[in-house]
Design a protein around this motif. Sequence first.
Motif, short mmCIF file in Angstrom:
data_model
loop_
_atom_site.label_atom_id
_atom_site.label_comp_id
_atom_site.label_asym_id
_atom_site.label_seq_id
_atom_site.Cartn_x
_atom_site.Cartn_y
_atom_site.Cartn_z
N ARG A 142 0.84 -1.19 0.00
CA ARG A 142 0.00 0.00 0.00
C ARG A 142 0.88 1.24 0.00
O ARG A 142 1.97 1.23 0.56
CB ARG A 142 -0.85 -0.05 1.27
CG ARG A 142 -1.75 1.08 1.46
CD ARG A 142 -2.59 0.86 2.73
NE ARG A 142 -3.56 1.91 2.83
CZ ARG A 142 -3.33 3.08 3.39
NH1 ARG A 142 -2.15 3.34 3.92
NH2 ARG A 142 -4.28 3.99 3.42
N PRO A 158 0.46 5.05 1.32
CA PRO A 158 -0.44 5.93 2.06
C PRO A 158 -0.51 7.33 1.44
O PRO A 158 0.32 7.70 0.61
CB PRO A 158 0.18 5.98 3.46
CG PRO A 158 1.63 5.72 3.22
CD PRO A 158 1.71 4.81 2.03
N GLY A 199 -1.01 7.49 -2.94
CA GLY A 199 -1.68 6.20 -2.95
C GLY A 199 -3.11 6.31 -3.42
O GLY A 199 -3.60 5.47 -4.17
N LYS A 239 -4.73 4.53 -6.58
CA LYS A 239 -5.92 3.71 -6.38
C LYS A 239 -7.04 4.15 -7.34
O LYS A 239 -7.70 3.30 -7.96
CB LYS A 239 -6.40 3.84 -4.93
CG LYS A 239 -7.48 2.84 -4.57
CD LYS A 239 -7.95 3.05 -3.14
CE LYS A 239 -6.93 2.55 -2.16
NZ LYS A 239 -7.47 2.45 -0.79
N ASP A 273 -6.34 -2.09 -1.82
CA ASP A 273 -5.14 -1.47 -1.27
C ASP A 273 -3.83 -2.08 -1.74
O ASP A 273 -2.98 -2.41 -0.92
CB ASP A 273 -5.19 -1.53 0.26
CG ASP A 273 -5.59 -0.20 0.86
OD1 ASP A 273 -5.53 0.82 0.16
OD2 ASP A 273 -5.96 -0.19 2.04
N TRP A 274 -3.63 -2.22 -3.00
CA TRP A 274 -2.35 -2.68 -3.53
C TRP A 274 -1.94 -1.66 -4.60
O TRP A 274 -2.23 -1.82 -5.77
CB TRP A 274 -2.46 -4.10 -4.10
CG TRP A 274 -2.98 -5.07 -3.09
CD1 TRP A 274 -4.20 -5.68 -3.09
CD2 TRP A 274 -2.33 -5.52 -1.90
NE1 TRP A 274 -4.35 -6.48 -1.99
CE2 TRP A 274 -3.21 -6.41 -1.23
CE3 TRP A 274 -1.09 -5.27 -1.33
CZ2 TRP A 274 -2.88 -7.04 -0.04
CZ3 TRP A 274 -0.78 -5.90 -0.13
CH2 TRP A 274 -1.65 -6.77 0.50
N GLU A 275 -1.26 -0.61 -4.17
CA GLU A 275 -0.90 0.49 -5.08
C GLU A 275 0.55 0.47 -5.53
O GLU A 275 0.95 1.30 -6.34
CB GLU A 275 -1.18 1.84 -4.42
CG GLU A 275 -2.59 2.11 -4.06
CD GLU A 275 -2.91 1.74 -2.61
OE1 GLU A 275 -4.09 1.61 -2.31
OE2 GLU A 275 -1.97 1.56 -1.81
#
Length: 178
Positions: free
Chosen positions: A15, A17, A21, A25, A37-39
């Motif tokens: 992720r 933040p 991010g 996203k 949440d896999w950026e």
Amino acid sequence: MIHSQPLPGDIGLTRIPGAAGLFIKIGQWINGNGFADWEHAFLVLPEGRLLEAEPGGARVRALSEYNGARVLYVCPDDLTDQQRTAIVQDCGRYTGVPYSFLDYLAIAAHRFRLRLPGLRRYVASTRHMICSQLVDQCYQDAGVHLFDDNRWPGYVTPMALYDLLAQDEHTESVVEVA
């Protein structure tokens, strides 16, 4: 396949933040990859190192910089030790390659079938890459093609890697590296 301990050639998904991010996203959502949440994606190298694309250019750094972070380590189920070696062997040549937020827009333009001259060439270029493109390119350089859906070279986001390599598995294997 999901690993609890990273091996050279594995792909780390994590992720990012904050605003960056969120921007990624949203870009992935626009590209049809969902809103999870896999950026960020990076490639695990030998000797506790990794290669990642980021603003300022791709760089090799210590894997330990992700200690305490929520990271999912994935790879194709049938990846051999020989392929792992080939994937990481020459990937350092991408060190310094600039990051390109514009690649998200180019990928979106392709998704929406906008006919823009040079779009395919731009997305496929290795002169600028987002993190997932860098990982995918290292695999391609080793002759390992992750996607068999006739997508354009470089048409890959971190969520596309997640969807391909981890979505159907139990995500309880997400680890926080100590």
